[in-house]
Design a protein around this motif. Structure first.
Motif, PDB file in Angstrom:
ATOM      1  N   ALA A   1      -8.708   2.615  -8.935  1.00 39.00           N
ATOM      2  CA  ALA A   1      -8.534   3.778  -9.804  1.00 39.00           C
ATOM      3  C   ALA A   1      -7.366   4.660  -9.384  1.00 39.00           C
ATOM      4  CB  ALA A   1      -9.820   4.612  -9.813  1.00 39.00           C
ATOM      5  N   GLN A   2      -6.831   4.472  -8.153  1.00 40.09           N
ATOM      6  CA  GLN A   2      -5.852   5.428  -7.639  1.00 40.09           C
ATOM      7  C   GLN A   2      -4.502   4.839  -7.252  1.00 40.09           C
ATOM      8  OE1 GLN A   2      -8.246   7.344  -4.464  1.00 40.09           O
ATOM      9  NE2 GLN A   2      -8.096   9.185  -5.702  1.00 40.09           N
ATOM     10  N   TYR A   3      -4.393   3.528  -7.079  1.00 41.45           N
ATOM     11  CA  TYR A   3      -3.132   2.981  -6.571  1.00 41.45           C
ATOM     12  C   TYR A   3      -1.971   3.225  -7.538  1.00 41.45           C
ATOM     13  CZ  TYR A   3      -2.995  -0.933  -9.834  1.00 41.45           C
ATOM     14  OH  TYR A   3      -2.911  -1.682 -10.969  1.00 41.45           O
ATOM     15  N   ALA A   4      -2.279   3.359  -8.841  1.00 43.80           N
ATOM     16  CA  ALA A   4      -1.214   3.535  -9.835  1.00 43.80           C
ATOM     17  C   ALA A   4      -0.434   4.829  -9.609  1.00 43.80           C
ATOM     18  CB  ALA A   4      -1.813   3.508 -11.240  1.00 43.80           C
ATOM     19  N   TYR A   5      -1.074   5.855  -9.065  1.00 45.05           N
ATOM     20  CA  TYR A   5      -0.370   7.107  -8.792  1.00 45.05           C
ATOM     21  C   TYR A   5       0.701   6.894  -7.713  1.00 45.05           C
ATOM     22  CZ  TYR A   5      -4.249   9.175 -11.374  1.00 45.05           C
ATOM     23  OH  TYR A   5      -5.168   9.491 -12.356  1.00 45.05           O
ATOM     24  N   PHE A   6       0.362   6.111  -6.701  1.00 44.89           N
ATOM     25  CA  PHE A   6       1.342   5.786  -5.663  1.00 44.89           C
ATOM     26  C   PHE A   6       2.457   4.903  -6.231  1.00 44.89           C
ATOM     27  CE2 PHE A   6      -2.507   6.704  -3.211  1.00 44.89           C
ATOM     28  CZ  PHE A   6      -2.007   7.548  -2.237  1.00 44.89           C
ATOM     29  N   ALA A   7       2.079   3.956  -7.096  1.00 52.27           N
ATOM     30  CA  ALA A   7       3.075   3.054  -7.669  1.00 52.27           C
ATOM     31  C   ALA A   7       4.103   3.814  -8.501  1.00 52.27           C
ATOM     32  CB  ALA A   7       2.381   1.984  -8.521  1.00 52.27           C
ATOM     33  N   ARG A   8       3.638   4.745  -9.324  1.00 53.82           N
ATOM     34  CA  ARG A   8       4.558   5.524 -10.162  1.00 53.82           C
ATOM     35  C   ARG A   8       5.478   6.381  -9.303  1.00 53.82           C
ATOM     36  NH1 ARG A   8       7.526   5.204 -14.005  1.00 53.82           N
ATOM     37  NH2 ARG A   8       5.836   4.286 -15.270  1.00 53.82           N
TER      38      ARG A   8
END
Length: 292
Positions: free
Chosen positions: A162-169
């Protein structure tokens, strides 16, 4: 001494903000309490065989059948709330930090790789990340937790997803800026492998914004875990997290037994607010545009 100079300057600026300094002290104190919980807590709340139902729902200051004072009272299962909160903080810190680290590694690698590769690979990776960012994190974590089942590893996996996408962006934006700089072109003109340029040159320069995101996401992971446990899809009942302790006392709030929910809730709020205050100060120092 020169290697330590950036850290010393950072620390000197950080301690000028007394609110952030107090928040950091609170986080350190909570972390120590969590690590030393088996030595400090008068009761092991995981040992269901030692719980006495006659001690259930006792007010703060009650002397239980074990001969010790329940300073914060007991819950509906007879658990000493002080002990349960210490162990609950242990679970919250462990899951929040573990989920944050794994999400950091996966997201930063994906985002930086997409920016470095460019072309179709970048488009495919970032469209997938954007699709996930369009979904509410609580909804995605709730669905994944229900599918994966109860347990610490399952909870960490759900929070990471649920949270890795924030780091990816964040990593993609920072890495795209670094990719256009001359030192990257110079490194690529040498026989260095592409992965060396990416992980030894580009990614380290993307750390400041990623560190800021990490502080926020650790707090969010703790809040998400508490929310899922409150809803009954988090950790099993044999491992009472703060969210589960709050849920256990929710039905007693109007009957005068406020301590069962209020005290775990206060502990959770203190932890999340302290992390956010430290994160705000770190953000202000790592981003010159936000410095007051």
């Amino acid at each position: 001494m020169d290697a330590d100079a950036p850290f010393l300057r950072f620390w000197a600026a950080f301690r000028e903000n007394r609110i952030a300094l107090v928040a950091l002290a609170v986080i350190v104190a909570i972390a120590l309490l969590a690590v030393l919980a088996p030595l400090i807590a008068p009761q092991d709340p995981y040992d269901l065989g030692r719980l006495v139902l006659s001690d259930a729902r006792r007010p703060p200051g009650h002397v239980g059948s074990g001969g010790y004072v329940h300073w914060l009272g007991t819950d509906a299962q007879g658990r000493d709330l002080f002990s349960a909160i210490l162990y609950g903080l242990r679970i919250s810190v462990l899951i929040g930090v573990a989920a944050g680290i794994v999400a950091f590694v996966i997201g930063a690698t994906m985002g930086a790789t997409a920016a470095f590769a460019g072309g179709r690979s970048e488009m495919l990776i970032m469209r997938f990340v954007d699709l996930q960012l369009s979904l509410p994190a609580i909804l995605l974590a709730l669905v994944l937790a229900a599918v994966l089942g109860q347990g610490r590893l399952q909870m960490i996996a759900a929070l990471v997803a649920a949270q890795y996408a924030y780091f990816a962006r964040t990593a993609h934006g920072a890495a795209a800026t670094e990719r256009a700089k001359d030192y990257v072109e110079a490194a690529l003109s040498t026989p260095l492998p592409a992965r060396t340029v990416l992980f030894r040159h580009i990614l380290p320069n993307c750390l400041p914004p990623l560190i800021v995101v990490a502080t926020v996401q650790v707090a969010n992971a703790i809040a998400l875990e508490a929310t899922l446990s409150f809803l009954g899809v988090g950790l099993p009942v044999t491992e009472p997290s703060l969210g589960m302790l709050i849920a256990n006392g929710f039905q007693y709030l109007l009957s005068g037994r406020y301590w069962i929910s209020i005290y775990p809730g206060v502990a959770l709020i203190i932890l999340i607010v302290a992390i956010n205050l430290v994160g705000d100060q770190v953000r202000d120092q790592l981003n010159p545009r936000l410095k007051r």
